[in-house]
Enzyme design. Structure first.
Site, short mmCIF file in Angstrom:
data_model
loop_
_atom_site.label_atom_id
_atom_site.label_comp_id
_atom_site.label_asym_id
_atom_site.label_seq_id
_atom_site.Cartn_x
_atom_site.Cartn_y
_atom_site.Cartn_z
N GLY A 1 -8.16 -16.04 -5.46
CA GLY A 1 -9.05 -15.19 -6.25
C GLY A 1 -8.49 -13.79 -6.38
N PRO A 2 -8.43 -13.22 -7.57
CA PRO A 2 -7.79 -11.92 -7.75
C PRO A 2 -8.53 -10.77 -7.10
CG PRO A 2 -8.91 -12.58 -9.77
CD PRO A 2 -8.97 -13.75 -8.85
N HIS A 3 -9.80 -10.95 -6.76
CA HIS A 3 -10.57 -9.87 -6.16
C HIS A 3 -10.89 -10.14 -4.69
CE1 HIS A 3 -11.91 -9.68 -10.58
NE2 HIS A 3 -10.90 -8.85 -10.39
N ASN A 4 -10.18 -11.11 -4.09
CA ASN A 4 -10.36 -11.36 -2.66
C ASN A 4 -9.94 -10.14 -1.86
OD1 ASN A 4 -11.06 -13.89 -3.50
ND2 ASN A 4 -9.25 -14.93 -2.72
#
Length: 402
Positions: free
Chosen positions: A229-232
């Protein structure tokens, strides 16, 4: 007992704004054109992004309300008294501080500027049911008109001063990426790499913008399954030989966001991962070539989708391929009108800034597993686009000795 006022004006110190006064005057004039188009006597804005856009003040609520009240001849920020003189030092126009000695002093203060019994412009996308009810109770509007889409369209076209600030932010993002890249090695924790990038960016911002406020700049180092996930958030996981690593730099200067991201591998990249990565980087290069005025976001999205599908990678795309740049953050959103999505029929215009960021997520039980993400900022020009970021990417440049 000392009489405690419901509100008062409190100013001290010199005013510092991210942009010249004329920039804010032009924005307020644009807002008044929106008011004229909707036959509005008053607008009450409550979002972080719009208050920052029209005044320069980037507030932190801490469970307290803020508003910008704009009429035909007034522009007044309503801020909690606990903030002292900060709102007036960091905001364009007038400021009134409200106290919390009595319930609803915020709404009383808004009413002192907005008046009652008028058609009211507001932001339906951020206003809660309770806020809307309170506005009705205290201001008795004869009508409520949502202007959130209008203000979003105004923010989408950047001024020369905004473009200059984001250009500087893009350079800071690339510096942060480079600092994190240099820190990559087996045995280091994700969070430690992220802190290297954040510290490098904050030092650079403090050097280049000595009058700014310093907060909200952040960095990501994600590895292995955490890249899905890019916003992890970064974790305490230690990087190891063969890991896929996603580095993302997110400088925010006065609320303006200028992101950059690249995929890396530690030590070596296996054949399956190399194939996915090369196809993904080719898609990023192709996507950047599509950014030009007059082209619709939907058309660009469909072409990127087709590019991935030809390489049997489209099934790994979990989201759209890009979004707005500017007043955007992980806690107050951005301009949905600039999203690279199949359903967005709007067209690009010169002066817009776009983050091109297609991403693939290959599940952990498949060859080439991991999240592949490259992110670049492009400025739409009169005859094409200009890349404000462009660090090397792909297997030839981003395999790091473990």
């Amino acid at each position: 007992m000392v009489a405690r006022p419901q509100n008062y004006r409190f100013t001290q110190g010199q005013t510092f704004l991210p942009f010249p006064d004329e920039d804010y005057a032009a924005r307020i004039a644009g807002l008044r054109r929106i008011m004229y188009d909707h036959d509005l006597a008053v607008v009450v804005l409550t979002s972080q992004h719009n208050i920052a856009y029209y005044t320069g003040l980037m507030f932190r609520a801490f469970d307290r309300s803020y508003a910008l009240v704009v009429t035909e001849d007034e522009c007044v920020t309503i801020a909690p008294a606990i903030d002292g003189g900060q709102p007036s030092r960091r905001g364009y126009g007038d400021t009134i501080a409200y106290t919390d000695w009595e319930r609803n002093n915020f709404y009383r203060t808004v009413r002192s500027v907005a008046g009652i019994g008028k058609i009211l412009g507001y932001e339906a996308d951020v206003s809660t049911v309770l806020q809307a009810q309170s506005m009705r109770h205290h201001l008795h509007p004869t009508g409520l008109i949502d202007i959130s889409a209008d203000t979003m369209r105004q923010r989408a076209s950047k001024s020369a001063a905004e473009i200059a600030l984001i250009r500087a932010g893009a350079a800071v993002a690339e510096l942060g990426l480079a600092a994190m890249r240099d820190a990559l090695k087996s045995g280091i924790r994700e969070i430690d790499v992220a802190m290297v990038g954040r510290d490098a960016m904050e030092r650079e911002i403090a050097t280049g913008f000595p009058q700014a406020e310093y907060r909200d700049t952040w960095a990501q180092c994600l590895s292995g399954i955490n890249t899905d996930g890019p916003h992890n958030a970064p974790t305490a996981r230690m990087l190891a030989q063969g890991d896929i690593v996603s580095l993302c730099a997110h400088p925010l200067i006065s609320g303006y966001y200028a992101p950059a991201a690249r995929t890396f591998f530690l030590g070596a990249v296996d054949d399956a991962s190399r194939k996915v990565w090369e196809g993904h980087c080719a898609a990023q290069t192709y996507a950047r070539s599509l950014i030009a005025p007059g082209v619709s976001f939907a058309e660009i999205t469909s072409k990127i989708d087709a590019f991935y599908e030809e390489r049997d990678l489209l099934q790994y795309c979990a989201a759209g391929h890009g979004h707005s740049v500017g007043l955007k953050s992980h806690y107050y959103g951005g301009e949905a009108a600039l999203d690279l999505r199949a359903y967005n029929d709007a067209t690009l215009e010169a002066g817009m800034l776009i983050s091109v960021a297609p991403m693939l997520t290959v599940p952990a039980d498949e060859p080439g597993a991991g999240g592949y993400r490259e992110q670049d900022i492009l400025l739409v020009t009169e005859d094409g686009s200009e890349a404000l970021t462009g660090a090397p990417m792909g297997p030839e440049a981003c395999v790091i000795s473990a």
